[in-house]
Design a protein around this motif. Structure first.
Motif, PDB file in Angstrom:
ATOM      1  N   GLY A 108       9.027  -0.211  -1.251  1.00 37.68           N
ATOM      2  CA  GLY A 108       7.602  -0.640  -1.514  1.00 37.68           C
ATOM      3  C   GLY A 108       6.631  -0.605  -0.432  1.00 37.68           C
ATOM      4  N   TYR A 109       7.055  -0.064   0.875  1.00 36.62           N
ATOM      5  CA  TYR A 109       6.065   0.275   1.901  1.00 36.62           C
ATOM      6  C   TYR A 109       5.364   1.429   2.037  1.00 36.62           C
ATOM      7  CZ  TYR A 109      10.072   2.210   4.446  1.00 36.62           C
ATOM      8  OH  TYR A 109      11.125   3.033   4.866  1.00 36.62           O
ATOM      9  N   PHE A 110       5.304   2.165   1.122  1.00 36.74           N
ATOM     10  CA  PHE A 110       4.626   3.536   1.147  1.00 36.74           C
ATOM     11  C   PHE A 110       3.144   3.295   1.137  1.00 36.74           C
ATOM     12  CE2 PHE A 110       4.704   2.496  -3.452  1.00 36.74           C
ATOM     13  CZ  PHE A 110       3.368   3.062  -3.995  1.00 36.74           C
ATOM     14  N   ALA A 111       2.781   2.108   0.788  1.00 37.30           N
ATOM     15  CA  ALA A 111       1.266   1.774   1.057  1.00 37.30           C
ATOM     16  C   ALA A 111       1.261   0.484   1.572  1.00 37.30           C
ATOM     17  CB  ALA A 111       0.573   1.980  -0.175  1.00 37.30           C
ATOM     18  N   LEU A 112       0.538   0.181   2.887  1.00 38.02           N
ATOM     19  CA  LEU A 112       0.540  -1.052   3.474  1.00 38.02           C
ATOM     20  C   LEU A 112      -0.903  -1.605   3.524  1.00 38.02           C
ATOM     21  CD1 LEU A 112       3.358  -0.384   6.278  1.00 38.02           C
ATOM     22  CD2 LEU A 112       3.318  -1.774   4.253  1.00 38.02           C
TER      23      LEU A 112
ATOM     24  N   ARG B 258       4.997   2.463  10.030  1.00 33.89           N
ATOM     25  CA  ARG B 258       5.744   3.499   9.303  1.00 33.89           C
ATOM     26  C   ARG B 258       6.546   4.434  10.375  1.00 33.89           C
ATOM     27  NH1 ARG B 258       4.571   5.456   4.174  1.00 33.89           N
ATOM     28  NH2 ARG B 258       6.381   6.463   4.640  1.00 33.89           N
ATOM     29  N   ILE B 259       6.006   4.628  11.528  1.00 30.63           N
ATOM     30  CA  ILE B 259       6.610   5.252  12.508  1.00 30.63           C
ATOM     31  C   ILE B 259       7.837   4.573  12.934  1.00 30.63           C
ATOM     32  CG2 ILE B 259       6.535   6.091  14.622  1.00 30.63           C
ATOM     33  CD1 ILE B 259       3.573   6.974  14.267  1.00 30.63           C
TER      34      ILE B 259
ATOM     35  N   PHE C 198       8.362  -3.615   5.864  1.00 34.40           N
ATOM     36  CA  PHE C 198       9.076  -4.361   4.809  1.00 34.40           C
ATOM     37  C   PHE C 198       8.503  -5.674   4.593  1.00 34.40           C
ATOM     38  CE2 PHE C 198      12.310  -7.187   3.280  1.00 34.40           C
ATOM     39  CZ  PHE C 198      12.565  -6.447   1.913  1.00 34.40           C
ATOM     40  N   LEU C 199       8.281  -6.376   5.620  1.00 33.32           N
ATOM     41  CA  LEU C 199       7.720  -7.724   5.584  1.00 33.32           C
ATOM     42  C   LEU C 199       6.271  -7.759   5.357  1.00 33.32           C
ATOM     43  CD1 LEU C 199       9.259  -9.132   9.057  1.00 33.32           C
ATOM     44  CD2 LEU C 199       9.861  -9.855   6.738  1.00 33.32           C
ATOM     45  N   SER C 200       5.525  -6.654   5.305  1.00 36.74           N
ATOM     46  CA  SER C 200       4.144  -6.579   4.729  1.00 36.74           C
ATOM     47  C   SER C 200       4.088  -6.424   3.278  1.00 36.74           C
ATOM     48  CB  SER C 200       3.306  -5.450   5.506  1.00 36.74           C
ATOM     49  OG  SER C 200       3.390  -5.396   6.827  1.00 36.74           O
ATOM     50  N   VAL C 201       5.107  -6.071   2.520  1.00 32.33           N
ATOM     51  CA  VAL C 201       5.261  -5.812   1.035  1.00 32.33           C
ATOM     52  C   VAL C 201       5.300  -7.361   0.554  1.00 32.33           C
ATOM     53  CG1 VAL C 201       6.429  -4.944  -0.602  1.00 32.33           C
ATOM     54  CG2 VAL C 201       6.419  -3.645   1.421  1.00 32.33           C
TER      55      VAL C 201
END
Length: 560
Positions: free
Chosen positions: A297-301, A312-313, A378-381
């Motif tokens: 789910g982290y393709f867009a933050l 992402r990096i 991950f934690l931003s999702v």
């Protein structure tokens, strides 16, 4: 407009624009409304090369595998696949498909054919893109030379025209063009060349035609019948396309098409050998990164571009280290004692700065962090109401990491109102009251206790000791999954690994990406074999990829 009608409309647009004959037949519409697009040929056939010239009325495909052959529908290129494809075909890096094409549905992947809908906006966007890309390609001397592949001696250079159509057509349609197809495209181009006196005008109309062709936009798999009714063996070019869009997210290159032309993708060993070479390509790294980003789910933050890019990096570098550099157990992605940080990320997380604007390897030390579940990506999702959401995080873990299904809330429940408690502003109390509501308790008892185990980390991945804007509401960080206690990302990862649900779910999710749909009963044996191979192979992710494409069932499809 329904799927069948829209695809037929798409075909008619191409026919009108290019004077090609594109056929759509209602009798090819499956029960779910999907269709098989066909290209008429002058020899009376209708396969247009889609079956590699193999017969379609006998069991020329030989015996079908005993089990594991799944349904294969007509898959449209996703926006990302479209952009990657025109990048590799035309040298275009503008990613204009992501700007103009209708947004994809993520379930969690962007290529699920069961939710793809053909529509008038889609057709209009494809037409607009084809014109734009054709003109921009010919306006760039380097890209023009790459695409045409020869230098015409003049407007009437038929040899150069045929060479361009043959070479580019094979790349664009992912198979060799039949002689009559080349002649039709050449006739179309010649009409425009004659009218304008310019060779490039003929090239432009051919580019526009091919970039709108249903066979370019859709991945149509037909194959030849086997001894089992409804099961078909794919041709080498269909397998090349499956391989390429799975491992690279883009069209087959000339090397892979050469293998298909030579009949070198007809066995499991052939496919595995091709896939091993493909995994050495940078596009494989990008594809595996995108798989994990869509899955988790982290393709867009929800952050500024600089912070989003840094997160992402961080995750991409850890993925590349585990899968490609170290060729280690995929579990290391979740148990790693260090990560790739720059000063921006370190400040965001509240960790010591490494003294670099570039990402460098940093040991977590005694911070309590471990692996990808500690990453800001991950934690931003799964946030909501301007903060982390135990419910959404719990749902994310249940559905994405454990492959469980959580039913939607009752239709009379307003999910856009934050949970509240008459006695406390503390999140734990507010969500406890939330779970006491009739009709909500069962699902929220599955989700909320899981999400609370990550509450010590805010929506940017920073450690915290109390609720947002509530310093008296202390966070203990305790969570439970199916009766097992954990505290924080590290313990959650260990719990999921110990329960053997994380690896099983990863295999299931990878299969969904590869096949473009959620699994059905007939897919289960294939998936279970892959799960066993993954465990027996020390959880090497590169070997999982190779095992998936080298399975006998990968070479077959079951009709809808």
């Amino acid at each position: 407009m329904g799927r069948a009608t829209a695809i037929c409309h798409h075909a008619l647009v191409v026919a009108t624009t290019t004077a090609l004959v594109i056929g759509c037949s209602d009798d090819k519409t499956a029960t779910d409304g999907s269709v098989t697009a066909t290209v008429a040929t002058t020899d009376g056939g209708t396969d247009g090369g889609l079956t590699d010239g193999a017969p379609t009325t006998t069991d020329g495909g030989g015996p079908a595998p005993a089990s594991g052959v799944g349904i294969s529908g007509v898959r449209r290129l996703s926006r990302d696949e479209y952009d990657n494809t025109v990048r590799d075909l035309l040298g275009d890096k503008t990613r204009s498909g992501s700007q103009l094409l209708p947004e994809d549905v993520y379930e969690p992947f962007d290529n699920d054919f069961t939710v793809q809908i053909a529509s008038t906006p889609l057709i209009d966007a494809l037409e607009s893109l084809a014109g734009k890309l054709a003109k921009e390609t010919l306006a760039d001397p380097a890209r023009k030379a790459m695409v045409i592949g020869c230098t015409p001696t003049g407007p009437e250079d038929q040899t150069c025209l045929d060479t361009f159509i043959t070479t580019f057509g094979r790349r664009a349609l992912r198979r060799p063009l039949a002689t009559d197809e080349v002649a039709r495209y050449a006739g179309l181009a010649t009409t425009f060349i004659t009218q304008t006196g310019e060779f490039d005008q003929g090239v432009e109309i051919v580019l526009r035609a091919m970039l709108q062709a249903p066979e370019f936009v859709y991945r149509v798999e037909r194959g030849v019948p086997t001894d089992e009714p409804g099961v078909f063996r794919l041709g080498d070019h269909e397998i090349a396309t499956r391989l390429s869009y799975f491992l690279w997210g883009t069209t087959p290159d000339d090397t892979l098409l050469d293998r298909a032309d030579a009949g070198m993708l007809g066995t499991s060993d052939d496919i595995r050998a091709a896939a091993e070479l493909m995994l050495a390509d940078e596009r494989a790294r990008a594809r595996i990164d995108r798989f994990h980003a869509m899955w988790l789910g982290y393709f867009a933050l929800p952050h500024a571009a600089e912070l989003t890019g840094a997160m992402r990096i961080e995750t991409r570098l850890l993925l590349e280290q585990v899968v490609f550099t170290d060729k280690a157990s995929w579990y290391d992605l979740f148990t790693s004692g260090g990560t790739w940080l720059n000063d921006l990320l370190a400040a965001t997380y509240g960790l010591p700065a490494p003294g670099s604007s570039e990402h460098v390897w940093v040991d977590y030390g005694d911070s309590g962090r471990q692996g990808l579940l500690s990453h800001g990506s991950f934690l931003s999702v799964a946030g909501k109401f301007g903060d982390t959401s135990p419910t959404q995080r719990g749902k994310l873990i249940r559905t994405r990491l454990m492959c469980q299904n959580i039913p939607p809330p009752p239709p009379d429940v307003n999910v856009d109102i934050p949970p509240s408690s008459p006695d406390s502003n503390c999140k734990v109390d507010r969500y406890l009251a939330h779970r006491s509501q009739a009709g909500c308790v069962d699902c929220h008892n599955l989700m909320d206790p899981v999400g609370f185990g990550l509450e010590n980390f805010d929506q940017k991945g920073a450690f915290r000791t109390h609720d947002l804007n509530e310093p008296t509401c202390l966070i203990d960080g305790d969570g439970t999954v199916d009766g097992s206690m954990f505290n924080g990302p590290a313990e959650l990862a260990e719990l999921l690994i110990g329960a053997e649900v994380l690896d099983a779910c990863a295999v299931t999710q990878l299969y969904r990406l590869a096949m473009g749909h959620r699994e059905a009963a007939e897919d289960v044996p294939y998936i279970m074999d892959l799960q066993d191979q993954f465990r027996e192979g020390d959880h090497r992710f590169d070997q999982l990829l190779l095992g998936l494409v080298a399975a006998d069932a990968f070479m077959f499809r079951r009709e809808e």
